[in-house]
Design a protein around this motif. Structure first.
Motif, PDB file in Angstrom:
ATOM      1  N   SER A   1      41.843  40.951  36.177  1.00 12.31           N
ATOM      2  CA  SER A   1      41.276  42.175  35.623  1.00 12.31           C
ATOM      3  C   SER A   1      42.331  43.275  35.551  1.00 12.31           C
ATOM      4  O   SER A   1      42.423  44.002  34.552  1.00 12.31           O
ATOM      5  CB  SER A   1      40.084  42.635  36.469  1.00 12.31           C
ATOM      6  N   GLN A   2      43.146  43.406  36.601  1.00  9.35           N
ATOM      7  CA  GLN A   2      44.205  44.416  36.584  1.00  9.35           C
ATOM      8  C   GLN A   2      45.155  44.170  35.418  1.00  9.35           C
ATOM      9  O   GLN A   2      45.540  45.109  34.715  1.00  9.35           O
ATOM     10  CB  GLN A   2      44.985  44.408  37.890  1.00  9.35           C
ATOM     11  N   ASP A   3      45.524  42.922  35.197  1.00  7.25           N
ATOM     12  CA  ASP A   3      46.428  42.597  34.094  1.00  7.25           C
ATOM     13  C   ASP A   3      45.816  43.006  32.752  1.00  7.25           C
ATOM     14  O   ASP A   3      46.511  43.545  31.884  1.00  7.25           O
ATOM     15  CB  ASP A   3      46.756  41.106  34.084  1.00  7.25           C
ATOM     16  N   ALA A   4      44.519  42.774  32.591  1.00  6.93           N
ATOM     17  CA  ALA A   4      43.841  43.134  31.339  1.00  6.93           C
ATOM     18  C   ALA A   4      43.823  44.648  31.139  1.00  6.93           C
ATOM     19  O   ALA A   4      44.071  45.140  30.028  1.00  6.93           O
ATOM     20  CB  ALA A   4      42.416  42.578  31.336  1.00  6.93           C
ATOM     21  N   VAL A   5      43.557  45.394  32.205  1.00 10.83           N
ATOM     22  CA  VAL A   5      43.511  46.857  32.099  1.00 10.83           C
ATOM     23  C   VAL A   5      44.902  47.415  31.829  1.00 10.83           C
ATOM     24  O   VAL A   5      45.069  48.299  30.985  1.00 10.83           O
ATOM     25  CB  VAL A   5      42.882  47.490  33.357  1.00 10.83           C
TER      26      VAL A   5
ATOM     27  N   GLY B   1      38.086  47.272  31.604  1.00 13.38           N
ATOM     28  CA  GLY B   1      38.008  47.057  33.049  1.00 13.38           C
ATOM     29  C   GLY B   1      36.692  46.436  33.469  1.00 13.38           C
ATOM     30  O   GLY B   1      36.664  45.464  34.242  1.00 13.38           O
ATOM     31  N   HIS B   2      35.611  46.988  32.968  1.00 12.67           N
ATOM     32  CA  HIS B   2      34.279  46.473  33.317  1.00 12.67           C
ATOM     33  C   HIS B   2      34.112  45.024  32.877  1.00 12.67           C
ATOM     34  O   HIS B   2      33.691  44.166  33.660  1.00 12.67           O
ATOM     35  CB  HIS B   2      33.211  47.364  32.671  1.00 12.67           C
ATOM     36  N   ASN B   3      34.429  44.765  31.616  1.00  6.14           N
ATOM     37  CA  ASN B   3      34.228  43.420  31.076  1.00  6.14           C
ATOM     38  C   ASN B   3      35.166  42.394  31.712  1.00  6.14           C
ATOM     39  O   ASN B   3      34.734  41.283  32.055  1.00  6.14           O
ATOM     40  CB  ASN B   3      34.402  43.418  29.563  1.00  6.14           C
ATOM     41  N   SER B   4      36.439  42.746  31.872  1.00  7.78           N
ATOM     42  CA  SER B   4      37.383  41.776  32.432  1.00  7.78           C
ATOM     43  C   SER B   4      37.054  41.464  33.888  1.00  7.78           C
ATOM     44  O   SER B   4      37.154  40.309  34.312  1.00  7.78           O
ATOM     45  CB  SER B   4      38.827  42.258  32.276  1.00  7.78           C
ATOM     46  N   LEU B   5      36.652  42.478  34.649  1.00  8.61           N
ATOM     47  CA  LEU B   5      36.302  42.236  36.043  1.00  8.61           C
ATOM     48  C   LEU B   5      35.046  41.381  36.154  1.00  8.61           C
ATOM     49  O   LEU B   5      34.994  40.426  36.929  1.00  8.61           O
ATOM     50  CB  LEU B   5      36.117  43.548  36.806  1.00  8.61           C
TER      51      LEU B   5
ATOM     52  N   ALA C   1      35.983  37.784  35.076  1.00 10.94           N
ATOM     53  CA  ALA C   1      36.851  37.116  36.046  1.00 10.94           C
ATOM     54  C   ALA C   1      36.096  36.775  37.331  1.00 10.94           C
ATOM     55  O   ALA C   1      36.277  35.699  37.899  1.00 10.94           O
ATOM     56  CB  ALA C   1      38.074  37.984  36.346  1.00 10.94           C
ATOM     57  N   MET C   2      35.243  37.687  37.786  1.00  7.83           N
ATOM     58  CA  MET C   2      34.459  37.422  38.998  1.00  7.83           C
ATOM     59  C   MET C   2      33.448  36.303  38.764  1.00  7.83           C
ATOM     60  O   MET C   2      33.264  35.427  39.624  1.00  7.83           O
ATOM     61  CB  MET C   2      33.740  38.688  39.475  1.00  7.83           C
ATOM     62  N   THR C   3      32.795  36.347  37.621  1.00  7.05           N
ATOM     63  CA  THR C   3      31.822  35.292  37.297  1.00  7.05           C
ATOM     64  C   THR C   3      32.502  33.935  37.281  1.00  7.05           C
ATOM     65  O   THR C   3      31.988  32.955  37.835  1.00  7.05           O
ATOM     66  CB  THR C   3      31.156  35.580  35.934  1.00  7.05           C
ATOM     67  N   LYS C   4      33.670  33.856  36.650  1.00  4.97           N
ATOM     68  CA  LYS C   4      34.410  32.597  36.582  1.00  4.97           C
ATOM     69  C   LYS C   4      34.856  32.156  37.974  1.00  4.97           C
ATOM     70  O   LYS C   4      34.742  30.974  38.321  1.00  4.97           O
ATOM     71  CB  LYS C   4      35.611  32.734  35.659  1.00  4.97           C
ATOM     72  N   ALA C   5      35.338  33.075  38.784  1.00  2.00           N
ATOM     73  CA  ALA C   5      35.796  32.724  40.132  1.00  2.00           C
ATOM     74  C   ALA C   5      34.652  32.171  40.979  1.00  2.00           C
ATOM     75  O   ALA C   5      34.823  31.179  41.686  1.00  2.00           O
ATOM     76  CB  ALA C   5      36.424  33.934  40.808  1.00  2.00           C
TER      77      ALA C   5
END
Length: 73
Positions: free
Chosen positions: A54-58, A29-33, A36-40
């Motif tokens: 991030s939800q999909d990854a979790v 959760g931490h890493n994917s969020l 994803a936020m950095t990329k956005a």
């Protein structure tokens, strides 16, 4: 005279519940969020899409660990 910050931390440390643990997918959760936020932000895209990513990854990580999960999607 005010106490030193080290005295404050030392006293507070005695009240920490050392039995507490992170959930089994916290790292995902931490890493994917973060990713994803950095990329956005870098791409100038919608942050809500980053949350969905991030939800999909979790959810995938939970399913991989046989943790029952449902979403409102």
């Amino acid at each position: 005279m005010r106490p030193s910050i080290f005295d404050v931390f030392s006293g507070a440390a005695k009240n920490i519940d050392s039995t507490w643990q992170w959930g089994p997918t916290q790292v995902v959760g931490h890493n994917s969020l973060g990713d994803a936020m950095t990329k956005a932000v870098a791409d100038g895209t919608d942050l809500s899409a980053a949350l969905a990513t991030s939800q999909d990854a979790v959810v995938s990580a939970m399913k991989a660990q046989a943790i029952p999960v449902t979403t409102s999607k």
